[in-house]
Design a protein around this motif. Structure first.
Motif, PDB file in Angstrom:
ATOM      1  N   ALA A 186       0.848  -1.190   0.000  1.00  0.00           N
ATOM      2  CA  ALA A 186       0.000   0.000   0.000  1.00  0.00           C
ATOM      3  C   ALA A 186       0.884   1.241   0.000  1.00  0.00           C
ATOM      4  O   ALA A 186       1.977   1.235   0.571  1.00  0.00           O
ATOM      5  CB  ALA A 186      -0.922   0.009   1.215  1.00  0.00           C
ATOM      6  N   GLY A 187       0.412   2.293  -0.653  1.00  0.00           N
ATOM      7  CA  GLY A 187       1.192   3.518  -0.718  1.00  0.00           C
ATOM      8  C   GLY A 187       0.359   4.738  -0.361  1.00  0.00           C
ATOM      9  O   GLY A 187      -0.861   4.757  -0.575  1.00  0.00           O
ATOM     10  N   PHE A 188       1.030   5.738   0.188  1.00  0.00           N
ATOM     11  CA  PHE A 188       0.379   7.004   0.527  1.00  0.00           C
ATOM     12  C   PHE A 188       1.236   8.138  -0.018  1.00  0.00           C
ATOM     13  O   PHE A 188       2.459   8.138   0.142  1.00  0.00           O
ATOM     14  CB  PHE A 188       0.207   7.142   2.040  1.00  0.00           C
ATOM     15  CG  PHE A 188      -0.782   6.168   2.628  1.00  0.00           C
ATOM     16  CD1 PHE A 188      -2.113   6.531   2.799  1.00  0.00           C
ATOM     17  CD2 PHE A 188      -0.386   4.884   2.979  1.00  0.00           C
ATOM     18  CE1 PHE A 188      -3.026   5.626   3.323  1.00  0.00           C
ATOM     19  CE2 PHE A 188      -1.288   3.976   3.509  1.00  0.00           C
ATOM     20  CZ  PHE A 188      -2.619   4.346   3.681  1.00  0.00           C
ATOM     21  N   ARG A 189       0.586   9.106  -0.669  1.00  0.00           N
ATOM     22  CA  ARG A 189       1.310  10.250  -1.239  1.00  0.00           C
ATOM     23  C   ARG A 189       0.620  11.548  -0.828  1.00  0.00           C
ATOM     24  O   ARG A 189      -0.590  11.704  -0.980  1.00  0.00           O
ATOM     25  CB  ARG A 189       1.330  10.149  -2.773  1.00  0.00           C
ATOM     26  CG  ARG A 189       1.882  11.373  -3.500  1.00  0.00           C
ATOM     27  CD  ARG A 189       3.386  11.539  -3.289  1.00  0.00           C
ATOM     28  NE  ARG A 189       3.870  12.792  -3.873  1.00  0.00           N
ATOM     29  CZ  ARG A 189       4.372  12.920  -5.100  1.00  0.00           C
ATOM     30  NH1 ARG A 189       4.444  11.854  -5.904  1.00  0.00           N
ATOM     31  NH2 ARG A 189       4.803  14.089  -5.537  1.00  0.00           N
ATOM     32  N   PHE A 190       1.419  12.487  -0.302  1.00  0.00           N
ATOM     33  CA  PHE A 190       0.894  13.795   0.066  1.00  0.00           C
ATOM     34  C   PHE A 190       1.172  14.756  -1.080  1.00  0.00           C
ATOM     35  O   PHE A 190       2.319  14.902  -1.517  1.00  0.00           O
ATOM     36  CB  PHE A 190       1.561  14.298   1.347  1.00  0.00           C
ATOM     37  CG  PHE A 190       0.937  15.556   1.895  1.00  0.00           C
ATOM     38  CD1 PHE A 190      -0.263  15.515   2.571  1.00  0.00           C
ATOM     39  CD2 PHE A 190       1.550  16.789   1.709  1.00  0.00           C
ATOM     40  CE1 PHE A 190      -0.853  16.660   3.071  1.00  0.00           C
ATOM     41  CE2 PHE A 190       0.978  17.943   2.203  1.00  0.00           C
ATOM     42  CZ  PHE A 190      -0.237  17.885   2.884  1.00  0.00           C
ATOM     43  N   ALA A 191       0.133  15.399  -1.579  1.00  0.00           N
ATOM     44  CA  ALA A 191       0.302  16.303  -2.723  1.00  0.00           C
ATOM     45  C   ALA A 191      -0.922  17.178  -2.889  1.00  0.00           C
ATOM     46  O   ALA A 191      -1.964  16.955  -2.261  1.00  0.00           O
ATOM     47  CB  ALA A 191       0.544  15.503  -4.009  1.00  0.00           C
ATOM     48  N   VAL A 192      -0.797  18.181  -3.737  1.00  0.00           N
ATOM     49  CA  VAL A 192      -1.928  19.002  -4.141  1.00  0.00           C
ATOM     50  C   VAL A 192      -2.478  18.400  -5.427  1.00  0.00           C
ATOM     51  O   VAL A 192      -1.760  18.271  -6.415  1.00  0.00           O
ATOM     52  CB  VAL A 192      -1.518  20.467  -4.378  1.00  0.00           C
ATOM     53  CG1 VAL A 192      -2.686  21.259  -4.960  1.00  0.00           C
ATOM     54  CG2 VAL A 192      -1.047  21.094  -3.072  1.00  0.00           C
ATOM     55  N   SER A 193      -3.737  18.003  -5.403  1.00  0.00           N
ATOM     56  CA  SER A 193      -4.373  17.374  -6.553  1.00  0.00           C
ATOM     57  C   SER A 193      -5.791  17.895  -6.697  1.00  0.00           C
ATOM     58  O   SER A 193      -6.445  18.207  -5.712  1.00  0.00           O
ATOM     59  CB  SER A 193      -4.409  15.853  -6.387  1.00  0.00           C
ATOM     60  OG  SER A 193      -3.124  15.335  -6.110  1.00  0.00           O
ATOM     61  N   ALA A 194      -6.259  17.963  -7.930  1.00  0.00           N
ATOM     62  CA  ALA A 194      -7.630  18.413  -8.171  1.00  0.00           C
ATOM     63  C   ALA A 194      -8.628  17.300  -7.879  1.00  0.00           C
ATOM     64  O   ALA A 194      -9.730  17.552  -7.424  1.00  0.00           O
ATOM     65  CB  ALA A 194      -7.788  18.885  -9.617  1.00  0.00           C
ATOM     66  N   ASP A 195      -8.246  16.048  -8.160  1.00  0.00           N
ATOM     67  CA  ASP A 195      -9.146  14.915  -7.980  1.00  0.00           C
ATOM     68  C   ASP A 195      -8.365  13.631  -8.175  1.00  0.00           C
ATOM     69  O   ASP A 195      -7.151  13.636  -8.305  1.00  0.00           O
ATOM     70  CB  ASP A 195     -10.327  14.980  -8.960  1.00  0.00           C
ATOM     71  CG  ASP A 195      -9.850  15.090 -10.402  1.00  0.00           C
ATOM     72  OD1 ASP A 195      -8.811  14.485 -10.729  1.00  0.00           O
ATOM     73  OD2 ASP A 195     -10.509  15.767 -11.187  1.00  0.00           O
ATOM     74  N   SER A 196      -9.076  12.498  -8.219  1.00  0.00           N
ATOM     75  CA  SER A 196      -8.395  11.218  -8.342  1.00  0.00           C
ATOM     76  C   SER A 196      -7.631  11.078  -9.652  1.00  0.00           C
ATOM     77  O   SER A 196      -6.594  10.419  -9.707  1.00  0.00           O
ATOM     78  CB  SER A 196      -9.406  10.071  -8.226  1.00  0.00           C
ATOM     79  OG  SER A 196     -10.357  10.141  -9.262  1.00  0.00           O
ATOM     80  N   ALA A 197      -8.127  11.699 -10.729  1.00  0.00           N
ATOM     81  CA  ALA A 197      -7.445  11.615 -12.020  1.00  0.00           C
ATOM     82  C   ALA A 197      -6.199  12.480 -12.066  1.00  0.00           C
ATOM     83  O   ALA A 197      -5.378  12.345 -12.959  1.00  0.00           O
ATOM     84  CB  ALA A 197      -8.402  12.019 -13.143  1.00  0.00           C
ATOM     85  N   ASP A 198      -6.051  13.369 -11.112  1.00  0.00           N
ATOM     86  CA  ASP A 198      -4.920  14.303 -11.091  1.00  0.00           C
ATOM     87  C   ASP A 198      -3.931  13.962  -9.982  1.00  0.00           C
ATOM     88  O   ASP A 198      -2.889  14.588  -9.850  1.00  0.00           O
ATOM     89  CB  ASP A 198      -5.464  15.729 -10.886  1.00  0.00           C
ATOM     90  CG  ASP A 198      -4.372  16.784 -10.863  1.00  0.00           C
ATOM     91  OD1 ASP A 198      -3.578  16.824 -11.821  1.00  0.00           O
ATOM     92  OD2 ASP A 198      -4.308  17.542  -9.885  1.00  0.00           O
ATOM     93  N   ALA A 199      -4.238  12.955  -9.166  1.00  0.00           N
ATOM     94  CA  ALA A 199      -3.424  12.666  -7.985  1.00  0.00           C
ATOM     95  C   ALA A 199      -2.058  12.101  -8.354  1.00  0.00           C
ATOM     96  O   ALA A 199      -1.900  11.409  -9.353  1.00  0.00           O
ATOM     97  CB  ALA A 199      -4.163  11.677  -7.080  1.00  0.00           C
ATOM     98  N   SER A 200      -1.054  12.392  -7.520  1.00  0.00           N
ATOM     99  CA  SER A 200       0.313  11.927  -7.747  1.00  0.00           C
ATOM    100  C   SER A 200       0.541  10.570  -7.098  1.00  0.00           C
ATOM    101  O   SER A 200       0.211  10.361  -5.934  1.00  0.00           O
ATOM    102  CB  SER A 200       1.304  12.935  -7.164  1.00  0.00           C
ATOM    103  OG  SER A 200       1.202  14.182  -7.819  1.00  0.00           O
ATOM    104  N   ARG A 201       1.136   9.658  -7.847  1.00  0.00           N
ATOM    105  CA  ARG A 201       1.468   8.342  -7.311  1.00  0.00           C
ATOM    106  C   ARG A 201       2.624   8.426  -6.313  1.00  0.00           C
ATOM    107  O   ARG A 201       3.470   9.297  -6.417  1.00  0.00           O
ATOM    108  CB  ARG A 201       1.896   7.413  -8.443  1.00  0.00           C
ATOM    109  CG  ARG A 201       0.820   7.055  -9.448  1.00  0.00           C
ATOM    110  CD  ARG A 201       1.403   6.072 -10.456  1.00  0.00           C
ATOM    111  NE  ARG A 201       0.435   5.653 -11.447  1.00  0.00           N
ATOM    112  CZ  ARG A 201       0.269   6.226 -12.623  1.00  0.00           C
ATOM    113  NH1 ARG A 201       1.019   7.263 -12.945  1.00  0.00           N
ATOM    114  NH2 ARG A 201      -0.633   5.782 -13.473  1.00  0.00           N
TER     115      ARG A 201
END
Length: 220
Positions: free
Chosen positions: A61-76
């Motif tokens: 499992a992975g967790f990433r902290f970032a600024v994203s607009a939504d799930s399609a924009d989230a950083s891996r």
């Protein structure tokens, strides 16, 4: 207004719609922890929150902290470590399971004002067979912080404040997929660009069709 002018007007209107859609898609994002699952060497955005997911022994499992607009924009999460590497020093035990965790605290650009992200790390959690991903995370990366809606706000105390707040995000968008809690940020803005492009195609096509129809009527 002649057919040609009308076509131009419709095309211009289409581009205005596209510009508005692009502005909407890039106007804002959310600062939050996204939740991922790794299968066959690829990250996929989790379909449920970490407090609901119950991984099997050998899961990553992975967790990433970032600024994203939504799930399609989230950083891996970054890094390629697999279960064997992360849990090499953690032997199996009866009645327990091992879950490999990849923790990516993000970049300075994504950090809240006045904070710096810790270095990313991996950990192997050995937890009871019925444990959730949240249980595994709590075992290796305390303290965790949640808000009243069960949104995961902090891992290992980072960030010290804030939780899923909306922020201005004018950077080049990232394309991906996941969510860091029982609910994910709004998925509205990501639809703006395809809708805008579709509007340009449809309106421009309508303009050309109208111009040709009027020309045929005059010639007929």
């Amino acid at each position: 207004m002649t057919g040609g002018r009308r076509a131009v007007s419709l095309t211009l209107a289409a581009f205005v719609l596209l510009a508005a859609a692009v502005t909407q898609a890039h106007a804002a994002g959310y600062r939050y922890w996204s939740f991922w699952e790794r299968t066959d060497g690829r990250w996929t955005y989790a379909t449920q929150g970490p407090a609901s997911a119950r991984p099997d022994d050998g899961a990553v499992a992975g967790f990433r902290f970032a600024v994203s607009a939504d799930s399609a924009d989230a950083s891996r999460p970054r890094g390629t470590a697999d279960f064997r590497t992360i849990c090499a020093a953690t032997p199996a035990r009866s009645g327990m399971k091992r879950v490999a965790l990849v923790l990516d605290f993000g970049t300075p650009a994504d950090a809240p004002s006045g904070e710096s992200p810790p270095a990313g790390r991996t950990a192997c959690a050995r937890v009871p067979d019925d444990a959730t991903t949240a249980d595994a995370l709590a075992a290796v990366a305390p303290p965790l912080r949640y808000d009243t809606n069960a949104l995961l706000c902090a891992i290992a105390g980072y960030p010290h404040r804030g939780c899923g707040e909306q922020v201005s995000d004018t950077r080049k968008p990232r394309r991906i997929t996941g969510h860091g809690a029982e609910k994910s940020p709004s998925d509205g803005p990501a639809l703006g660009l395809p809708i805008g492009v579709g509007a340009v195609v449809l309106l421009a096509g309508a303009a050309v069709w109208q111009t040709r129809r009027r020309r045929n009527e005059r010639n007929g």
